[in-house]
Design a protein around this motif. Structure first.
Motif, PDB file in Angstrom:
ATOM      1  N   PHE A 226     -71.114 -70.765 -25.875  1.00 17.31           N
ATOM      2  CA  PHE A 226     -70.090 -70.884 -26.919  1.00 17.31           C
ATOM      3  C   PHE A 226     -68.717 -70.593 -26.322  1.00 17.31           C
ATOM      4  O   PHE A 226     -67.963 -69.742 -26.808  1.00 17.31           O
ATOM      5  N   ILE A 239     -69.057 -66.343 -34.356  1.00  8.78           N
ATOM      6  CA  ILE A 239     -70.437 -66.261 -34.844  1.00  8.78           C
ATOM      7  C   ILE A 239     -70.810 -64.823 -35.183  1.00  8.78           C
ATOM      8  O   ILE A 239     -71.350 -64.539 -36.265  1.00  8.78           O
ATOM      9  N   CYS A 257     -77.266 -73.391 -34.771  1.00  7.00           N
ATOM     10  CA  CYS A 257     -76.380 -74.107 -33.839  1.00  7.00           C
ATOM     11  C   CYS A 257     -77.179 -74.974 -32.873  1.00  7.00           C
ATOM     12  O   CYS A 257     -76.860 -76.154 -32.657  1.00  7.00           O
ATOM     13  N   GLU A 260     -78.654 -77.986 -34.625  1.00  5.76           N
ATOM     14  CA  GLU A 260     -77.669 -79.025 -34.947  1.00  5.76           C
ATOM     15  C   GLU A 260     -77.403 -79.945 -33.761  1.00  5.76           C
ATOM     16  O   GLU A 260     -77.271 -81.153 -33.913  1.00  5.76           O
ATOM     17  N   CYS A 261     -77.341 -79.377 -32.550  1.00  2.79           N
ATOM     18  CA  CYS A 261     -77.054 -80.230 -31.387  1.00  2.79           C
ATOM     19  C   CYS A 261     -78.324 -80.901 -30.872  1.00  2.79           C
ATOM     20  O   CYS A 261     -78.269 -81.920 -30.184  1.00  2.79           O
ATOM     21  N   ILE A 267     -72.626 -78.220 -27.485  1.00  2.00           N
ATOM     22  CA  ILE A 267     -72.210 -77.441 -28.654  1.00  2.00           C
ATOM     23  C   ILE A 267     -70.690 -77.390 -28.723  1.00  2.00           C
ATOM     24  O   ILE A 267     -70.012 -77.118 -27.732  1.00  2.00           O
ATOM     25  N   ILE A 271     -70.228 -78.429 -34.627  1.00  2.00           N
ATOM     26  CA  ILE A 271     -71.637 -78.024 -34.708  1.00  2.00           C
ATOM     27  C   ILE A 271     -71.749 -76.596 -35.242  1.00  2.00           C
ATOM     28  O   ILE A 271     -72.589 -76.304 -36.101  1.00  2.00           O
ATOM     29  N   VAL A 272     -70.889 -75.703 -34.765  1.00  2.00           N
ATOM     30  CA  VAL A 272     -70.921 -74.313 -35.242  1.00  2.00           C
ATOM     31  C   VAL A 272     -70.556 -74.246 -36.723  1.00  2.00           C
ATOM     32  O   VAL A 272     -71.185 -73.514 -37.500  1.00  2.00           O
ATOM     33  N   ALA A 275     -73.451 -75.488 -38.718  1.00  2.00           N
ATOM     34  CA  ALA A 275     -74.489 -74.451 -38.703  1.00  2.00           C
ATOM     35  C   ALA A 275     -74.113 -73.304 -39.633  1.00  2.00           C
ATOM     36  O   ALA A 275     -74.980 -72.723 -40.300  1.00  2.00           O
ATOM     37  N   GLU A 276     -72.810 -73.003 -39.690  1.00  4.19           N
ATOM     38  CA  GLU A 276     -72.356 -71.912 -40.555  1.00  4.19           C
ATOM     39  C   GLU A 276     -72.675 -72.193 -42.025  1.00  4.19           C
ATOM     40  O   GLU A 276     -73.062 -71.280 -42.772  1.00  4.19           O
TER      41      GLU A 276
END
Length: 400
Positions: A226, A239, A257, A260-261, A267, A271-272, A275-276
């Motif tokens: 990240f 995160i 995360c 998602e990728c 990443i 994507i984050v 995911a959030e």
């Protein structure tokens, strides 16, 4: 059932024989006859999970005969008088046939077997309360009984019992005045994690995943994966800020995360953020599940945070109109019950609502730019001296 087989791995019969050998002779601080009677009843199934079924079936059968209710089902519906009769006889049976004899067995283990072997045995029992009617207040009675049973085992010097229990569950027990919290203080150790602890756990998991998949020797950290910014904040910090600093939260967010990728895309910020959204939904459901037995309308209380116009606020900084907007939102969202019943079930005072927000962890006290104090076992709620402080909405629940 778990300790005895570990001590007598070669032959269960040797244990039964030793119990029988204790009968007669000099007077002992325990009753070997009672213990032998208990062991003999369930001898064939004592050391496997069938023993629990056997004990339950035997109790149900004997109670059916004594009470005179044919084919009594402990999980079924009964009339009030029958239910009271079942409760009374069940309590008597459990005390007479189970607890009394089990206590004597524990005494024997402590007196006669505590020096058997010099090896460590670790027994872990997970989800102990899963079937304890988690949506009902009666689960607090079960857990209180568990804590009382725990005290009975403190005298077994060769054994140490650890019970992991959430703060909200302990609060539920104390709120129902089933026990006094000051009497438990000497037995409680508060467990919490900081960012360094969580980061270390995530680093270990990421390394495990990378080495399993690529057989690489390089050490990979959370910061390596990240290594970009989101809204001016390093992604790994972003995160961690949105977890409640519990290992499961952080692991869940990182897993979202990675999912998602799907191994095909590097990443990045999008994507984050995606995911959030998923992590927020799962975390909110978990939070509601944790607190709903104490605060029936906790879901509405959490949602009402979106009515506030600022992430950082104090009680004085919110005017009466905005307070009423928040409370009206809650009132409109709660749809069950008549007027009087409805008002008794929900928080209709903004000061009290702030206390609920703090207790469940969606707001914290801002002491400095880098120090936010959230609810914990050592500081579970707000008192009168906190009301004039500055508060901040937890970053995950700041939905602007």
């Amino acid at each position: 059932m778990k300790v005895i087989p570990a001590l007598h791995r070669s032959s269960y019969q040797s244990f039964f024989n030793k119990i029988q050998d204790l009968i007669g002779g000099k007077k002992k601080p325990y009753n070997p006859e009672l213990v032998n009677e208990y062991i003999e009843q369930f001898k064939d199934t004592f050391f496997n999970d069938k023993a629990l079924v056997e004990i339950s079936n035997k109790m149900q059968s004997e109670l059916s005969t004594k009470i005179g209710i044919k084919g009594i089902n402990l999980g079924g519906k009964l009339g009030r008088e029958d239910a009271q009769k079942v409760q009374s006889e069940t309590s008597s049976y459990v005390s007479r046939e189970l607890i009394r004899k089990q206590k004597e067995l524990i005494k024997i283990l402590n007196e006669e077997f505590s020096e058997v072997g010099q090896f460590r045995i670790i027994i872990s029992i997970d989800d102990l309360d899963r079937s304890w009617l988690s949506s009902s207040d009666i689960r607090y009675d079960f857990i209180n009984a568990l804590l009382e049973a725990f005290r009975e085992l403190l005298d077994v010097k060769s054994g140490k019992i650890l019970i992991s229990i959430r703060t909200d569950i302990l609060m539920g027990i104390y709120n129902k005045t089933l026990r006094q919290d000051e009497k438990d203080q000497s037995l409680i150790y508060s467990v919490s994690w900081n960012k360094a602890d969580i980061r270390k756990i995530i680093d270990m998991r990421i390394n495990h995943l990378v080495k399993n998949k690529y057989q690489g020797s390089r050490v990979i950290t959370m910061k390596d994966i990240f290594n970009f910014y989101i809204d001016g904040v390093q992604a790994d910090e972003y995160i961690l800020d949105r977890t409640m600093l519990r290992p499961r939260d952080a692991i869940s967010f990182v897993n979202y995360c990675l999912k998602e990728c799907d191994g095909h895309v590097e990443i990045n910020q999008d994507i984050v953020l995606m995911a959030e959204e998923k992590f927020f939904s799962s975390r909110k459901r978990a939070l509601v599940s944790e607190w709903v037995t104490i605060y029936k309308n906790v879901s509405e209380y959490i949602d009402s945070l979106s009515m506030l116009t600022k992430q950082e606020f104090s009680l004085k900084s919110i005017n009466e109109e905005d307070k009423n907007t928040v409370l009206t939102y809650i009132l409109d969202r709660v749809s069950s019950g008549d007027g009087n019943e409805l008002h008794s079930k929900i928080v209709m005072n903004f000061d009290e609502l702030m206390k609920v927000w703090f207790i469940v962890g969606v707001i914290g006290i801002k002491r400095t730019e880098t120090l936010i104090i959230y609810s914990s076992y050592d500081k579970p709620d707000l008192d009168i001296t906190d009301i004039n402080r500055t508060f901040i909405i937890h970053p995950l629940f700041n939905r602007r």
